[in-house]
Each structure stands twice: as C-alpha cells, then as structure tokens.
Motif scaffolding. Sequence first.
Motif, PDB file in Angstrom:
ATOM      1  N   SER B  84       0.841  -1.209   0.000  1.00 13.47           N
ATOM      2  CA  SER B  84       0.000   0.000   0.000  1.00 13.47           C
ATOM      3  C   SER B  84       0.865   1.244   0.000  1.00 13.47           C
ATOM      4  O   SER B  84       0.539   2.238  -0.644  1.00 13.47           O
ATOM      5  CB  SER B  84      -0.908   0.032   1.225  1.00 13.47           C
ATOM      6  N   ASP B 208      -5.627  -0.722  -4.957  1.00 14.48           N
ATOM      7  CA  ASP B 208      -5.136  -1.351  -3.736  1.00 14.48           C
ATOM      8  C   ASP B 208      -6.196  -2.318  -3.214  1.00 14.48           C
ATOM      9  O   ASP B 208      -7.149  -1.917  -2.565  1.00 14.48           O
ATOM     10  CB  ASP B 208      -4.816  -0.290  -2.687  1.00 14.48           C
ATOM     11  N   GLU B 209      -6.038  -3.568  -3.511  1.00 16.94           N
ATOM     12  CA  GLU B 209      -6.981  -4.608  -3.098  1.00 16.94           C
ATOM     13  C   GLU B 209      -8.427  -4.251  -3.436  1.00 16.94           C
ATOM     14  O   GLU B 209      -9.292  -4.243  -2.569  1.00 16.94           O
ATOM     15  CB  GLU B 209      -6.839  -4.869  -1.599  1.00 16.94           C
TER      16      GLU B 209
END
Lengths: 343, 374
Positions: B84, B208-209
């Motif tokens: 991240s 991010d995810e």
Amino acid sequence: MSTPFLSVQDLTVDFHTEDGVVHAVDGLSLGVEKGTTLGVVGESGSGKSVTALAVLGLHNPETAKLSGEILLDGRELIGAPRSVMERIRGAKAAMIFQDPLTSLSPYHTIGKQIGEVFRRHTGASRAAARDRAVEMLTRVGIPQPKLRVDDYPHQFSGGMRQRAMIAMALVCDPDLLIADEPTTALDVTVQAQILDLLRDLQEQTGTAIILITHDLGVVANTAHEVLVMYAGRAVERGTVREVLGEPHHPYTWGLLASMPRLGAPVDVPLRPVRGAPPSLINVPSGCPFHPRCDYPALAGPGLCRAERPELSPHRGHGDACHLTLARKQEIVGTLVQKREIVR
Amino acid sequence: MKETGPMEETAPERDTAQAGTGSAAGRAAEPLLELSGLEKHFPITSGLVFKRQAGRVHAVDGIDLTVHAGETLGLVGESGCGKSTTGRLVARLLEPTGGSIRYGGRDITHASRRELRPIRAEIQMIFQDPYSSLNPRHTVGGIIRGPMEINGIDPPGGRDRRVRELLEIVGLNPEHYNRFPHEFSGGQRQRIGVARALALDPRLIVADEPVSALDVSIQAQVVNLLQRLQRELGIAFLFIAHDLAVVRHFSQRVAVMYLGKIVEIADRDSLYERPRHPYTHALLSAVPEVGLESAPGTGPRERIRLAGDVPSPIAPPSGCRFRTRCWKAQEKCAAEEPPLVRLEGNREGHLTACHFPEAPTVHGRDVVLDPALA
Ligand SMILES: Nc1ncnc2c1ncn2[C@@H]1O[C@H](COP(=O)(O)OP(=O)(O)OP(=O)(O)O)[C@@H](O)[C@H]1O
Ligand SMILES: Nc1ncnc2c1ncn2[C@@H]1O[C@H](COP(=O)(O)OP(=O)(O)OP(=O)(O)O)[C@@H](O)[C@H]1O
Ligand code: SF4
Ligand code: SF4
Ligand SMILES: [Mg+2]
Ligand SMILES: [Mg+2]
C-alpha cells in the motif's frame, strides 16, 4: 439430539428504514457445536454480518427488530438485558469484525485497546494487561511486539490491524468466536498462520467458531460444516465435503463457478452469477434466487416463483430448492464435466 | 472515448527518456511509470511526553519497478511488506524518503502540487474499502463529479452527461445518480469507486486490493469490468492484491515483495509456473483451494510452513531479508544482499533476488518442501 452449544432458530432481523422494511435475515436457523467450525459463505448483503451482530446482541434495538431464538450454552440471548450481554461479550463470545479500521479506536494505542478488554473481564492490573497484550500480539505474529504495542492503529498496515483485532478477540479465550472475514486483508502465508492459530485455539479450549468468509478455499481447508446464505436465508447446509463436493443449490453452483482458480485458463473471463442482488425490501416471491436462476423451468411450471422452497432436512446435508435430487445430481455432473465447477 | 485527452502537455517527453537503473525488462518502449530505488521510511517515536525517535519503519526500502502503458503489474507479498505504501507513493499521497518516480518520462518524485496538477488526473487510485472511501453525505453523482470539479475539467457535453456515461461504463444504472452510497451493496459501491477513478480519463490506476472485500461473484464482475476497461481504454494498472488467483487472472506481469523489497518479478506465466524465489514458492503453496479432488496427476499440494516470525521492518535482517525464515539460508545470505537479477534458465524479464534459488519448476505445484519444516 441435544441443542448445540450455539443454536439459532428461525432468526429474523428487520431494519425499519425510510424506504421500507429491510428483511436482512429471514428465518435463519443454524447450530454450532463446541470444538467445531461452521463456515458461512454467501453473497455480499446476504445477512452474514447482521446474523453475527445479532448473536452478540450488537444491534441497535431502536432500528433492528429481532425475532426467533438464539441459545448460547442453553441460555436465550434475544432480549437478554444489556448487562448480561456485556458480560458474555469478550469473555464467553467474541467477534473479529470485518472492518478493522472502524472497529479499532484511532485515539488509543493498540496495546491499550487489547489490554482493556482483558482488564474488564479479569480485573487484571494495568501492568498485567499490558503483558497480556504483548503476549497476544506475539501470538498473532506481529514482529517486535514490545515496540509496536504502543503504536496507534494508523501506524499498522491493513493486515497488522486485522491481526490486532484477532488478538483482541482472543484475549479472554472465548467459548464462541465469530470471525467475520478474519483473513481477507491478509496475504496467504499470514492467512495460513492465522487459520492455524484459530485451529490451535480450538484444540486447546474447544472453542466453537463461526467463520464468515467469501473465500471458499478457506472454508474447504478450515471448516467442518458450511452454511450458504442468500437474501437473508440459508439455501444450503452440510459438511464441507457435502456442500463443496456435492453442491445441490443453484446459487452454490454459481459461487463455485465464479471463483478464479490458479489452474484455470486466464484468457476466459470469470463467470459471475448473472443479474443483480435481490432487493431485501421487496424480496422476490417464492424462491428469492429465481430471477437469477437458470433452472426454474426444470422445477415445474411457475413453482419457483410461487412457492418458497424450505431448507430440508433439519440436520445433515440440505438445501432450499425445488429441483429433484436426481435433477440436481445430473446438473452438477454436467457442470463438473464442463469444468465450470471444480471439486 | 478517450479523445478528450485533457492534458496534452503531459505527453511523454521522449528526449528525457533514460535507461533508468538497468533492471527494467529491457523493452523498447519507454515505461509509463518507473520507480528507481524508491524508499519510504516512517519514523517511530516512543515516550509519551518527550517523544524520541526510537527507530524507523523501512516500509519501502529501495525498489525498482516499471509499468508500461496499458499493462497490469500485479503486486503481491506479505502483509505489511509495503504494498500500500508503494501504491500511495505512486499516487503521490505520500512523500518518498529516497529514490525516484518517473511518470511519462518525467521525474515527479518531489514535484510540487502545482507541477503535479496535470498528472494527478492521469494517476488515479481505487481503494480497498468500498465502505469508508465514499463520502456518505454525497450522492453517487456528486462523488463521481468530484474529481472533475476539483480539477476544473469540463468534458464536452457537460459533467452530468459524463457522469451518466461513466455509470453506464461500470454497469450501474444512470438512475442511480441521486442515490447515496449506503443504498448500495459492497460490489456496487466498489463500482462507484471505479467510476470515480475513471472520471478523469486516467492512464494509470493504482488499485489497492479492489476486490478483497467482495464476494466471489461480485469479485468476478469487478475483475471482468477492469479487464474490459483495460482492453477498451488502454489503462495501465498497478494491481495490489492478496488473492494470487485473481492476480494471475488480471496481470500481465507480477512482482513479489517481501519486507520492503522486490524479491521476484516476472511475466505471469513465468512467475506462476517457474517461480525461483523461495518466498514465491511459499506463497504459491499457501493458497487455499477448494479442490477436494485435486486435478488429475497433480496430487495434493503441500503447504510450506514458514518457520519463525515475520521479521521487523524496523530492524530488517542483514543480507537477504527472507533468510530468517528461509529453509535454504546459508552464511552468504546473512552477509550479502542478493541482487535482483535474471537467473540462468529464466525468461527475459524474470528477475529473482536469491543466492540459492529453487530449481525452475515445470509447474507451480511442484513445490520443493524441506522435510525439516513439515
Ligand atoms: N443498519 C442497517 N440499516 C438498514 N439496512 C441494513 C443495516 N445493516 C445492514 N443492512 C442491510 O442488511 C443486509 C445484510 O447486510 P450484511 O452486512 O449482513 O451483509 P453481509 O452478508 O455481511 O455482506 P458482506 O459480504 O458484503 O459483508 C444488507 O442489504 C444491508 O444493506
Ligand atoms: N503512517 C505510518 N507510520 C508508521 N508506520 C507505517 C505507516 N504507514 C505504514 N507503516 C508501516 O509500514 C509497513 C508497510 O505498510 P503497508 O501498509 O505498505 O503494508 P502492506 O504491504 O500494504 O500490508 P497489507 O497487505 O497488510 O495491507 C508496515 O510495517 C506498517 O506498519
Ligand atoms: S427453487 Fe427454483 S429458482 Fe430457486 S434455486 Fe431452485 S430451481 Fe432455482
Ligand atoms: S538469498 Fe538465501 S536466505 Fe534469501 S531466499 Fe535465497 S536462499 Fe533464502
Ligand atoms: Mg459482512
Ligand atoms: Mg495494504
């Protein structure tokens, strides 16, 4: 047979909103024995978290209307006084929440938040609580726990916060643990570690675990029984082997088929269940899955639209679908052959 | 539909193109994004009244990466290894403490807000959490208009028309314009986030995810959507995720991170079928799969259990950072940091940082297991 350690019968949870009544959970029954894990899977919005919050008495009684029966170790929890629920939460029953950032307070250090839960239930001293917090952080694999125990949540990565949440839930060795997507934020090696940790805990203390997850692989590897939810109802239930090996409900087939797999060809698009999730205010008539199901025609004219299929039987492998068993087996056979489902 | 191309002046400046650190895959075209020696250290303080700096978290510790126009680079790795942080550095939400970021041939490492303005529109981020990343008090229309308003962009036909167009692109009903986020399910909310990220015609999306919180069916919808957008609009992705099967499905190349460093990077097939770094082996072996009956001929996969704890990013191990958990570690691993290089037998662009790599396996499942760790 005696009642299981946690027994939920005919639970309904309704939310009264401006737009109408949201039927978030609609006649759900489930049971979990000590020392076993029930995996709960299902569509986003199908009522998994709402069920978990109901068991722990965490719904706002102003907005959420509950009915049915929730027995924990033989004791009725619906309508139990707040003081009783507070004693149960943390010590007897604990929950790992889906969203670690909103369930950890940003204003207190991680160590303080874990220690507080311990102090509240054991009356331990501050120093003992801090030691316990460090011990718990060590157990969930936070490196240099002595240094990081004084960090604030924003200083932890997503996965570390999740582990801190797990540490907090486990700090009093609960008898019932509800883990709501406990490993979604974690990489696979840490996930494996956490699942091992839960299994060890279960072996040592006989904890009953409800594991809510959308990862069918995790369910296959850790749960004993599985419950598949759709639109606030259980649509299929059984052992892992039964539900994932011989799935009977069309929605379960849809879930299995939409999963990306390591061995699958990459140039084929993934296969989501077609259509949109159902409204929970105007729940589709009959079988709530019928607008998205490929098989109503095989069940009999108009049947799926008109009649709500009930989950049968009461124990063992059961599903809520009008198709005959022979028909289900035939369809599963074809799906497996076409490699849409791998079991 | 990309004809609006709002920012002509940010077109790649070819003349400033440089070879970078030499670790790039050696393609002819200049990469859209190039990270060299990128570093982010966070100070850690202790003491309640008199704050002392007790150490530094080496969150991202010198990484080299490239992303080409229109491709997806998947980024996987241990929780807390700096994925991240890398994403946030690229989106310039964090200030790097070292190294450089080049975008479209231009050094933006320490570019000021003003200098960044034109680029801000081109690099967008989709966040993991569809719940907290949307302002609950704004309507969906307002949320998607936001970036256009902040950046003063007026698409032909007006902002409202563009918003409705975007809603359609992501598979939402334009009637949803005036609804609020809480009226949507997780999957729909994630699509709102995607629509917002698309509002400014980005060339690079840091995701991010984006699908971790979604059930498998909705996850499949969102992945198919991102894939279609990439095909139709040529958007490049830095795709951060834990689910190795999803990453495999969506990425052309994949980088594996461990404790602030890239330990292996390769094209998809090479990484999944011929992983060389022990940590990559461990990752692939730990993927939980449904397979009750395993695929014919493969047998049940054995999981490599990593010994020991995740080392601290405050005081990372000397030499190879994976050595405290690696079953092949030897003295050299503690003494020398293994460089990220192409190993013999590997395809071009397949780089590994290990002194004693695993044999290239024919299939990702033939995981070499050390009996001592079983
Ligand atoms: N306080 C509330 N007021 C109104 N509706 C609510 C409330 N809480 C939950 N709901 C609704 O109840 C339904 C079930 O929500 P729940 O959070 O249990 O879903 P879930 O199965 O956990 O989904 P996910 O996998 O996305 O976490 C959803 O449609 C949700 O919008
Ligand atoms: N603001 C901050 N202050 C201090 N440390 C930080 C901060 N933000 C991140 N870190 C640390 O940097 C490291 C990397 O964090 P990052 O969030 O990038 O990890 P990640 O790879 O995304 O992990 P995850 O998969 O768990 O989300 C972690 O050790 C984290 O604690
Ligand atoms: S009852 Fe009918 S609509 Fe429902 S799942 Fe079975 S076949 Fe499909
Ligand atoms: S360099 Fe040594 S310790 Fe590091 S991964 Fe390779 S063998 Fe293991
Ligand atoms: Mg939930
Ligand atoms: Mg992260």
